[in-house]
Design a protein around this motif. Structure first.
Motif, PDB file in Angstrom:
ATOM      1  N   ASP A 309       0.795  -1.163   0.088  1.00  0.00           N
ATOM      2  CA  ASP A 309      -0.037  -0.045  -0.017  1.00  0.00           C
ATOM      3  C   ASP A 309       0.834   1.340  -0.278  1.00  0.00           C
ATOM      4  O   ASP A 309       1.464   1.637   1.099  1.00  0.00           O
ATOM      5  CB  ASP A 309      -0.823  -0.004   1.166  1.00  0.00           C
ATOM      6  CG  ASP A 309      -2.019   1.013   1.114  1.00  0.00           C
ATOM      7  OD1 ASP A 309      -1.859   1.932   0.262  1.00  0.00           O
ATOM      8  OD2 ASP A 309      -3.213   1.082   1.770  1.00  0.00           O
ATOM      9  N   LYS A 315       4.682   2.357   3.481  1.00  0.00           N
ATOM     10  CA  LYS A 315       4.231   1.518   2.304  1.00  0.00           C
ATOM     11  C   LYS A 315       4.232   0.040   2.795  1.00  0.00           C
ATOM     12  O   LYS A 315       5.231  -0.802   2.434  1.00  0.00           O
ATOM     13  CB  LYS A 315       5.228   1.547   1.202  1.00  0.00           C
ATOM     14  CG  LYS A 315       4.958   3.151   0.491  1.00  0.00           C
ATOM     15  CD  LYS A 315       6.054   3.325  -0.629  1.00  0.00           C
ATOM     16  CE  LYS A 315       6.034   4.748  -1.127  1.00  0.00           C
ATOM     17  NZ  LYS A 315       6.163   5.570  -0.038  1.00  0.00           N
ATOM     18  N   HIS A 397      -1.323   0.959  -5.162  1.00  0.00           N
ATOM     19  CA  HIS A 397      -0.750  -0.101  -4.594  1.00  0.00           C
ATOM     20  C   HIS A 397       0.474  -0.571  -5.433  1.00  0.00           C
ATOM     21  O   HIS A 397       0.463  -0.151  -6.743  1.00  0.00           O
ATOM     22  CB  HIS A 397      -1.666  -1.217  -4.288  1.00  0.00           C
ATOM     23  CG  HIS A 397      -2.805  -1.011  -3.020  1.00  0.00           C
ATOM     24  ND1 HIS A 397      -3.594  -0.064  -3.386  1.00  0.00           N
ATOM     25  CD2 HIS A 397      -2.635  -1.445  -1.926  1.00  0.00           C
ATOM     26  CE1 HIS A 397      -4.558  -0.048  -2.468  1.00  0.00           C
ATOM     27  NE2 HIS A 397      -3.798  -0.812  -1.500  1.00  0.00           N
TER      28      HIS A 397
END
Length: 788
Positions: A309, A315, A397
């Motif tokens: 993500d 992330k 993503h």
């Protein structure tokens, strides 16, 4: 009362600008662009290609059709290869009024790009967005007008009818509520007969209440009668019933329905019917099933799969399949053996690579990581990272696919080493390995690079032209080659030798050994074999053959010489011996004239032997190329006259026969000078004149003609003698060769051989024409040299 339709009004200039037009980066593929345009339909008839927020091109649905026709690879070709350059750009500060902008759009029918002073994109104005905004504005005005009209009508209706229609109004309101529901609603009595159902129910199942009642009521839809009985048993107790069931509509389609059924009770609390709500969840179930299958596929995949993500600062990995976790847990990074730490650290590594090497809007990137397992084994991982975009074309993503490619890497390394070894052995070998087709012109399909060492041609020269090899075979050997290769289908193995045209223009000899290759089913596959250059061997064979021929010739010469000397020396020796014996025994009884006659016989025999020995010695020197060559300036006219005179005197002195053989000298030259070796020239002319006289018929003339032609002195000696048989002409100048029709005329067979050698030393030519019984003509052409 009717309301007037609302009129269009010019929208504010700010409202015409689309501040978030669909855009892609210059690294995007055609497939990415089409996918983004499809998300924004129908508004997105085009897409902008930007670099650092500067528009560098555009791409429309019309361009999509052209690209599809051209059959390019949509997934690998970049959008920059097919984009068009935008036609209209305008600065934001230059926008004047809505009317002029609308007119510009109508005239150009192209998107207008609005930029700031730094040429960076602010937004766009297109016919599609203008149409959308106008329609939206029009619909809002229609809605307002209808609302005003409805209020007036309701007010009037309530004044006149409210008192008499209260019950009807309640029923109507209830029906309107049911009918307006997007869910299927059905009301039944306690027996299951349908008393009411809305249009949404009909739309879902394609059944009306009449069709269902005619088929047995609501129970007709149930596949499992026991389940339907359970439903009504629950309802009779006054409880609600809720479940997700599978149904089949009138068309036969399978539907998944969320069913909620409640009991309808009277004032006494008795259940008198049912009220059911049917929600179509078919698409939801299908999506869930597809997602479940995808999850099962991801979990069963032999590739590691993880989803990052990128909307969050860290992330994080939001999904990782078992194989991804196994690969991570089996390897060591920075000395840590923690799987979670590895994933976190790997995430950091990937993010760092993405930031430093790849634009976040790019399609994908491939990385290869080299690690080590806990037991010290080397671990190679192939990472393929692809971005996921939202509707605003923003990356949300990253999907990371990790594959354990350790075995492949090890096999690649092993294969590379094997290839290097094989390549070295093939290139270092003197033989060329090849394969070819089994039909037509036997086109070469593979050949090793060392072919250039043999033929001068590179492998690609031969492989690019299917007719190359056979077209370079010597014309005399092509049929031999084709016939030889054809035998491979009988014997499965053949050997050939033929000449091949080298790149330098010379032919070389090739030795080829071929074998037919078949598969397990005995089907013919190809021809394989090797080729080597045997030119050196062929030259040695040729030299050996020449040496053998030379030795054979020497033996034949020796035999001929022995035969000639035994014959030619025996006669003069016999003459000398007989004359000497007669002189010894009868000299006192003979007069002087008879004694002189026998002395002359001895003298002539000795001279004949001396001349014979001189011919043999001269021939030996000529064969060994040891003749002296001393050219001097000669007047050929005077020289020839003197030569003919000497020959005639010698003929008269020896009294060869009693007939008169005249020598006629013919020339139109008064003086013809050149540089010649007098001795060599004398051998030529003396031998030819002697033969002409010797083989001429009695009382005939020998013609000797001298003239010049094209800087050459030409001697023609023609007799009227016995002639030369045609079968003897090819061997006329061979050593010790004598014609079949010479009979007992003396000769060694060396004269014409000596003439041939002497003519060649003077760089001339000799030709002969003859007819048996008519005569012979020799023509000798010798270049005239002005100096030596």
């Amino acid at each position: 009362m009717q309301t007037a339709s609302p009129a269009f009004s010019l929208l504010p200039l700010e409202d015409l600008i689309d501040y978030t037009p669909p855009t892609v980066g210059i690294e995007a593929t055609i497939w990415d662009a089409i996918a983004l345009m499809n998300q924004y339909q129908p508004l997105a008839q085009y897409i902008l290609v930007v670099e650092s927020w500067r528009v560098v091109g555009s791409f429309s649905w019309e361009d999509v059709l052209q690209v599809v026709k051209s059959q390019v690879d949509l997934r690998s070709s970049k959008i920059t290869e097919v984009m068009r350059f935008p036609a209209i750009k305008i600065k934001y500060s230059q926008l004047q009024d809505t009317k002029s902008i609308l007119q510009l759009v109508a005239d150009q029918k192209e998107p207008i790009l609005v930029e700031d002073e730094k040429e960076q994109l602010i937004g766009s104005i297109t016919p599609e967005t203008i149409t959308y905004l106008l329609l939206k504005d029009y619909q809002s005005k229609i809605t307002e007008a209808e609302q005003v009209s409805d209020k007036k009508q309701k007010k009037l209706y309530s004044k006149n009818k409210i008192k008499d229609k209260k019950n009807i109004e309640k029923i109507t309101d209830f029906q309107q509520v049911i009918e307006s529901s997007i869910e299927g609603i059905v009301i039944t009595d306690i027996a299951g007969n349908i008393t009411c159902l809305n249009s949404s129910f009909t739309k879902i199942f394609n059944y009306t209440s009449d069709k269902l009642n005619a088929s047995g009521g609501l129970s007709f839809l149930w596949k499992d009668p026991a389940q339907y009985q359970e439903l009504f048993a629950t309802i009779e107790t006054g409880e609600s019933w809720h479940n997700e069931l599978e149904f089949t509509n009138y068309k036969g389609d399978v539907l998944y329905i969320n069913v909620r059924i409640n009991a309808i009770q009277n004032a006494m609390g008795k259940t008198i019917g049912t009220f059911g709500i049917y929600t179509n969840i078919t698409e939801k179930v299908k999506r869930q099933e597809a997602l479940r299958l995808k999850n099962r596929a991801f979990n069963a995949s032999r590739n590691g799969i993880a989803i990052y993500d990128v909307r969050l600062a860290s992330k994080p990995i939001v999904y990782a399949n078992p194989e991804f976790e196994r690969i991570c847990s089996d390897s060591i990074l920075d000395g840590s053996e923690s799987k979670n730490y590895f994933i976190k650290n790997l995430n950091s590594e990937i993010n760092q690579l993405l930031k430093s090497q790849y634009n976040l809007s790019s399609k994908h990137c491939n990385l290869t990581l080299n690690n080590y397992c806990r037991d010290g084994r080397e671990l190679w991982s192939q990472l393929s990272i692809s971005p996921v975009f939202n509707r605003d074309n923003r990356v949300t993503h990253y999907i990371c696919m990790q594959t354990d490619v350790t075995k492949r890497k090890q096999m690649e390394m092993s294969l590379l080493i094997t290839q290097e070894k094989l390549q070295y052995m093939l290139f270092s070998s003197t033989g060329v390995i090849y394969s070819s087709e089994i039909h037509e012109n036997y086109a070469v399909t593979f050949i090793t690079d060392n072919i250039v060492e043999i033929t001068g041609f590179h492998a690609e020269d031969i492989l690019c032209d299917s007719n190359f090899w056979i077209s370079h075979i010597h014309p005399e050997d092509i049929q031999l080659f084709i016939a030889g290769v054809a035998k491979i289908f009988i014997h499965e193995k053949v050997s050939l030798e033929y000449r091949f045209l080298h790149k330098n223009g010379h032919y070389i000899w090739i030795y080829e050994q071929s074998k037919l290759v078949k598969d397990d089913a005995d089907n013919l596959l190809e021809i394989i074999g090797y080729r080597i250059d045997i030119s050196e061997r062929k030259q040695l064979e040729e030299d050996l053959k020449l040496a053998l021929d030379k030795e054979k010739e020497v033996n034949e010469l020796k035999n001929s010489f022995v035969s000639m000397t035994s014959h030619e020396f025996r006669t003069p020796l016999s003459t000398i011996l007989s004359s000497a014996e007669l002189l010894e025994n009868y000299r006192n009884k003979w007069d002087e004239e008879k004694q002189i006659k026998h002395f002359n016989r001895i003298k002539n025999a000795v001279e004949h032997m001396i001349n014979l020995l001189n011919d043999v010695l001269f021939f030996g020197k000529a064969e060994a190329d040891k003749l002296d060559f001393n050219p001097e300036k000669l007047d050929l006219v005077e020289y020839t006259r003197q030569l003919i005179e000497d020959v005639q005197i010698n003929q008269d002195t020896k009294k060869i026969d009693q007939s008169n053989k005249n020598i006629q000298f013919i020339t139109n030259e008064t003086k013809l000078s050149g540089y010649f070796d007098e001795k060599i020239l004398s051998h030529i002319l003396n031998n030819l004149l002697s033969n002409a006289i010797k083989y001429s018929k009695p009382n005939t003339t020998v013609k000797f003609t001298l003239y010049s032609q094209e800087s050459q002195a030409v001697f023609e000696i023609q007799d009227e003698g016995i002639g030369i048989p045609s079968e003897d002409l090819p061997s006329l100048f061979d050593s010790f060769h004598r014609c079949k029709n010479v009979g007992n005329i003396q000769g060694t067979g060396l004269g014409l051989s000596i003439v041939k050698k002497c003519v060649e030393m003077l760089q001339g030519e000799i030709n002969v024409t003859s007819e048996v019984g008519v005569g012979t003509k020799f023509i000798v052409s010798i270049p005239l040299k002005s100096s030596c």
